[in-house]
Design a protein around this motif. Structure first.
Motif, PDB file in Angstrom:
ATOM      1  N   LEU A  32     -40.518 -29.566  81.607  1.00 45.14           N
ATOM      2  CA  LEU A  32     -41.084 -30.131  82.829  1.00 45.14           C
ATOM      3  C   LEU A  32     -40.166 -29.918  84.030  1.00 45.14           C
ATOM      4  O   LEU A  32     -40.564 -30.164  85.165  1.00 45.14           O
ATOM      5  N   HIS A  33     -38.949 -29.510  83.800  1.00 46.64           N
ATOM      6  CA  HIS A  33     -38.042 -29.216  84.902  1.00 46.64           C
ATOM      7  C   HIS A  33     -37.083 -28.112  84.470  1.00 46.64           C
ATOM      8  O   HIS A  33     -36.801 -27.948  83.280  1.00 46.64           O
ATOM      9  N   ARG A  34     -36.602 -27.362  85.448  1.00 42.91           N
ATOM     10  CA  ARG A  34     -35.690 -26.267  85.149  1.00 42.91           C
ATOM     11  C   ARG A  34     -34.298 -26.804  84.881  1.00 42.91           C
ATOM     12  O   ARG A  34     -33.819 -27.723  85.534  1.00 42.91           O
ATOM     13  N   SER A  35     -33.650 -26.234  83.901  1.00 44.42           N
ATOM     14  CA  SER A  35     -32.272 -26.602  83.607  1.00 44.42           C
ATOM     15  C   SER A  35     -31.561 -25.384  83.017  1.00 44.42           C
ATOM     16  O   SER A  35     -32.192 -24.502  82.431  1.00 44.42           O
ATOM     17  N   GLY A  36     -30.269 -25.342  83.173  1.00 44.24           N
ATOM     18  CA  GLY A  36     -29.518 -24.214  82.649  1.00 44.24           C
ATOM     19  C   GLY A  36     -29.693 -22.966  83.499  1.00 44.24           C
ATOM     20  O   GLY A  36     -30.306 -22.972  84.560  1.00 44.24           O
ATOM     21  N   ASN A  37     -29.158 -21.862  83.019  1.00 40.36           N
ATOM     22  CA  ASN A  37     -29.232 -20.599  83.742  1.00 40.36           C
ATOM     23  C   ASN A  37     -30.533 -19.871  83.420  1.00 40.36           C
ATOM     24  O   ASN A  37     -30.950 -19.812  82.260  1.00 40.36           O
ATOM     25  N   PRO A  38     -31.203 -19.297  84.438  1.00 43.29           N
ATOM     26  CA  PRO A  38     -32.436 -18.548  84.191  1.00 43.29           C
ATOM     27  C   PRO A  38     -32.196 -17.356  83.262  1.00 43.29           C
ATOM     28  O   PRO A  38     -31.128 -16.745  83.272  1.00 43.29           O
ATOM     29  N   THR A  39     -33.192 -17.067  82.442  1.00 42.81           N
ATOM     30  CA  THR A  39     -33.107 -15.892  81.582  1.00 42.81           C
ATOM     31  C   THR A  39     -33.152 -14.626  82.438  1.00 42.81           C
ATOM     32  O   THR A  39     -33.978 -14.501  83.334  1.00 42.81           O
ATOM     33  N   SER A  40     -32.251 -13.698  82.189  1.00 44.94           N
ATOM     34  CA  SER A  40     -32.226 -12.449  82.949  1.00 44.94           C
ATOM     35  C   SER A  40     -33.461 -11.615  82.605  1.00 44.94           C
ATOM     36  O   SER A  40     -33.725 -11.333  81.432  1.00 44.94           O
TER      37      SER A  40
END
Length: 265
Positions: free
Chosen positions: A134-142
């Motif tokens: 439901l929310h973004r967390s961590g580093n985005p996948t390349s």
């Protein structure tokens, strides 16, 4: 498995369109109450093969392939966005003539149906969120990891990371075949759609929401869920992994059935 499902169940397929793109969907069952099942990243409507027989007896059940996935077409530009995915659902809903629907989304399907609810709230009776964040967390996948000669290898490895003891060899074979079928453009663009800032806004939605999660899933955040969906409940299904609806269908279907019994369509 698509063929076996078609033979086993009385159903009909149709093709709504959005921007000239054919959107494949399959309808099972009849009745005034409609459920639309939405798959995840690089998946297709067969993600829900263990749910259709359980729900077609009491509901009109629609499974669909999002643009670029399964039997649906893809935009000529190759660009896949959350708004396009939401509009594809709306095209399927409109073609079915359903005024209000319950949307069930798995994985990437969670932000898809949440975005649909932003754009078309008058057509939403309830949402069921299946192991999606439901929310973004961590580093985005390349996105580069899905491109070029190593792209398919990296997709394979990522998919296998979704398996566990409850994912039988037959399930693994089906999921790998399904998720490795879309072209590179779909894998890249669909993943990119999940980084769109507008899909992570925090408007509060008052309709009923069910969260169904894998055992100890990192996607399960009850506090945040109550913040954006005050009328919500969440459950983890023990001994399951990301494809919990295939791994423990009886438990999954019971929780969804109980939730639906409280929803006003």
């Amino acid at each position: 498995m698509r063929t076996l499902l078609a033979l086993a169940l009385a159903c009909y397929a149709s093709a709504a369109t959005v921007d000239g793109i054919q959107i494949h969907s399959t309808t099972h069952g009849k009745g005034p109450k409609t459920l639309i099942f939405v798959h995840g990243w690089t998946c297709d409507e067969t993600s829900w093969q263990s749910q259709v027989p359980a729900f077609e007896k009491n509901y009109r059940v629609i499974t669909m392939d999002l643009p670029g996935h399964g039997q649906s077409g893809a935009p000529k530009t190759g660009e896949l966005t959350m708004t396009l995915f939401a509009r594809a659902i709306e095209a399927v809903r409109a073609e079915a003539g359903a005024v209000k629907v319950v949307l069930i989304g798995h994985s990437m399907g969670v932000p898809v149906i949440r975005h649909y609810a932003r754009l078309y709230p008058s057509h939403v009776a309830a949402l069921a969120l299946v192991d999606g964040v439901l929310h973004r967390s961590g580093n985005p996948t390349s996105l580069d990891m899905f491109k070029g000669p190593e792209g398919m290898k990296n997709r394979n490895g990522m998919i296998r990371g979704m398996f566990g003891k409850s994912t039988t060899p037959e399930m693994q074979q089906h999921i790998l075949k399904m998720m490795l079928a879309p072209p590179e453009a779909t894998a890249v663009q669909a993943m990119a759609s999940m980084y769109e800032p507008e899909i992570w806004t925090e408007e509060v939605m008052q309709f009923p929401v069910l969260g169904l999660y894998a055992d100890h899933s990192s996607a399960n955040d009850p506090q945040y869920m109550k913040k954006v969906f005050p009328n919500s409940e969440a459950h983890e299904i023990p001994a399951t992994n990301h494809f919990l609806m295939l791994e423990k269908p009886a438990e999954f279907n019971k929780l969804l059935t109980d939730f639906l019994s409280k929803v006003a369509f």
